[in-house]
Design a protein around this motif. Structure first.
Motif, PDB file in Angstrom:
ATOM      1  N   VAL A 121      61.860  -4.109  40.030  1.00 48.00           N
ATOM      2  CA  VAL A 121      61.231  -3.251  40.188  1.00 48.00           C
ATOM      3  C   VAL A 121      61.059  -1.592  39.883  1.00 48.00           C
ATOM      4  O   VAL A 121      61.032  -0.942  38.653  1.00 48.00           O
ATOM      5  N   ILE A 122      62.853  -1.885  39.665  1.00 49.13           N
ATOM      6  CA  ILE A 122      62.907  -0.077  39.519  1.00 49.13           C
ATOM      7  C   ILE A 122      63.178  -0.553  37.532  1.00 49.13           C
ATOM      8  O   ILE A 122      63.224   0.540  36.783  1.00 49.13           O
ATOM      9  N   ASP A 123      63.715  -1.401  37.025  1.00 48.37           N
ATOM     10  CA  ASP A 123      63.826  -2.217  35.408  1.00 48.37           C
ATOM     11  C   ASP A 123      62.265  -1.582  35.047  1.00 48.37           C
ATOM     12  O   ASP A 123      62.013  -0.828  33.960  1.00 48.37           O
ATOM     13  N   SER A 124      61.499  -2.176  35.710  1.00 54.13           N
ATOM     14  CA  SER A 124      59.734  -2.689  35.280  1.00 54.13           C
ATOM     15  C   SER A 124      59.210  -0.811  35.409  1.00 54.13           C
ATOM     16  O   SER A 124      58.885  -0.304  33.880  1.00 54.13           O
ATOM     17  N   LEU A 125      59.793   0.383  36.211  1.00 52.22           N
ATOM     18  CA  LEU A 125      59.298   1.250  36.307  1.00 52.22           C
ATOM     19  C   LEU A 125      59.752   1.852  35.107  1.00 52.22           C
ATOM     20  O   LEU A 125      59.481   3.267  34.059  1.00 52.22           O
ATOM     21  N   PHE A 126      61.179   1.909  34.818  1.00 57.01           N
ATOM     22  CA  PHE A 126      62.052   2.649  33.720  1.00 57.01           C
ATOM     23  C   PHE A 126      61.353   1.949  32.930  1.00 57.01           C
ATOM     24  O   PHE A 126      61.041   3.107  31.609  1.00 57.01           O
ATOM     25  N   VAL A 127      61.351   1.112  31.774  1.00 54.66           N
ATOM     26  CA  VAL A 127      61.158   0.168  30.366  1.00 54.66           C
ATOM     27  C   VAL A 127      59.129   1.362  30.788  1.00 54.66           C
ATOM     28  O   VAL A 127      58.986   1.092  29.733  1.00 54.66           O
ATOM     29  N   TYR A 128      58.234   1.110  31.894  1.00 58.57           N
ATOM     30  CA  TYR A 128      56.621   1.113  31.612  1.00 58.57           C
ATOM     31  C   TYR A 128      57.128   2.819  31.070  1.00 58.57           C
ATOM     32  O   TYR A 128      55.753   4.073  30.762  1.00 58.57           O
TER      33      TYR A 128
END
Length: 256
Positions: A121-128
């Motif tokens: 979740v955290i990685d996805s929010l950052f990458v997005y």
């Protein structure tokens, strides 16, 4: 409230935050050119700011993923939190419900929630591009959690403010409505004595046309209504009510 209903509210709170952050400003330089004979002379330039929005279908799928993964990582008591729950559990209220809606969760509580959030979740929010750094997750999720908890733990509305435009059983919207006490007033004392419902539920109402109102009182006694049929959803579970609603919805006033 069930955890499914709570999830729906959480998803909406999260969606608002993600949509707001996904709308990125995009700046273009616009130059005005004036012809002077055969020559072109630049006379002015300006910056134009527009909004660049993500593909709505992709964004919806992304929100579903983040909401599902985040919500299911919450402690069980947070997933099922409700007004009724915090009325019965002072520790639950102390943990999650701040003194006012503008006060964020205690840092220790927020940290405990963030610590079990899936890394994906955290990685996805950052990458997005919704967070400048992975360490910003607590800052991102804090207002979302506050809005979610405030929505789930707010007291029921005063009955007069719940008025609908159509009968809640037959959906007819062209005839007068009256309010039906879902827990009949004549058995309030017994309800409290027996512990069937909390006091704050006693004035729950449904807005019904006269025909449906009368039908509800014919289908069960006041005590049965209080014990078994104390919400519109429960009433509509009955086959005889659904059959009645289907029939009466076709009944219209005669021309005068």
């Amino acid at each position: 409230m069930t955890s499914h209903e709570n999830y729906t509210v959480f998803r909406e709170c999260l969606s608002s935050a993600i949509v707001a952050r996904s709308e990125k400003p995009k700046t273009k330089r616009r130059t005005k050119v004036k012809r002077n004979g055969r020559k072109e002379v630049t006379v002015a330039s300006s910056e134009v700011v527009t909004t660049e929005r993500a593909n709505p279908e992709e964004l919806a799928e992304f929100i579903d993923f983040i909401a599902s993964e985040t919500f299911t990582s919450f402690p069980e008591d947070l997933q099922t939190i409700s007004y009724a729950a915090v009325q019965h559990d002072s520790n639950l209220a102390q943990t999650y419900v701040p003194p006012d809606k503008d006060t964020p969760l205690e840092p220790a509580v927020l940290e405990s929630i963030c610590s079990v959030t899936p890394v994906e979740v955290i990685d996805s929010l950052f990458v997005y591009g919704l967070m400048a750094d992975r360490a910003d997750f607590s800052e991102f999720i804090s207002p979302v959690l506050s809005e979610f908890i405030s929505s789930m733990t707010s007291a029921p509305p005063v009955w007069a403010t719940t008025r609908t435009d159509a009968c809640e059983i037959c959906d007819r919207d062209w005839i007068p409505l009256s309010y039906h006490h879902l827990i009949p007033r004549g058995v309030h004392a017994k309800v409290l004595k027996k512990g069937w419902h909390d006091e704050w539920m006693l004035n729950s109402v449904a807005w019904l046309c006269r025909a449906c109102h009368s039908f509800v009182h014919r289908m069960a006694t006041n005590e049965e209504l209080a014990r078994e049929w104390f919400t519109v959803d429960r009433i509509m579970e009955r086959e005889d009510v659904r059959d009645w609603a289907k029939w009466v919805s076709r009944v219209r006033w005669k021309a005068t």
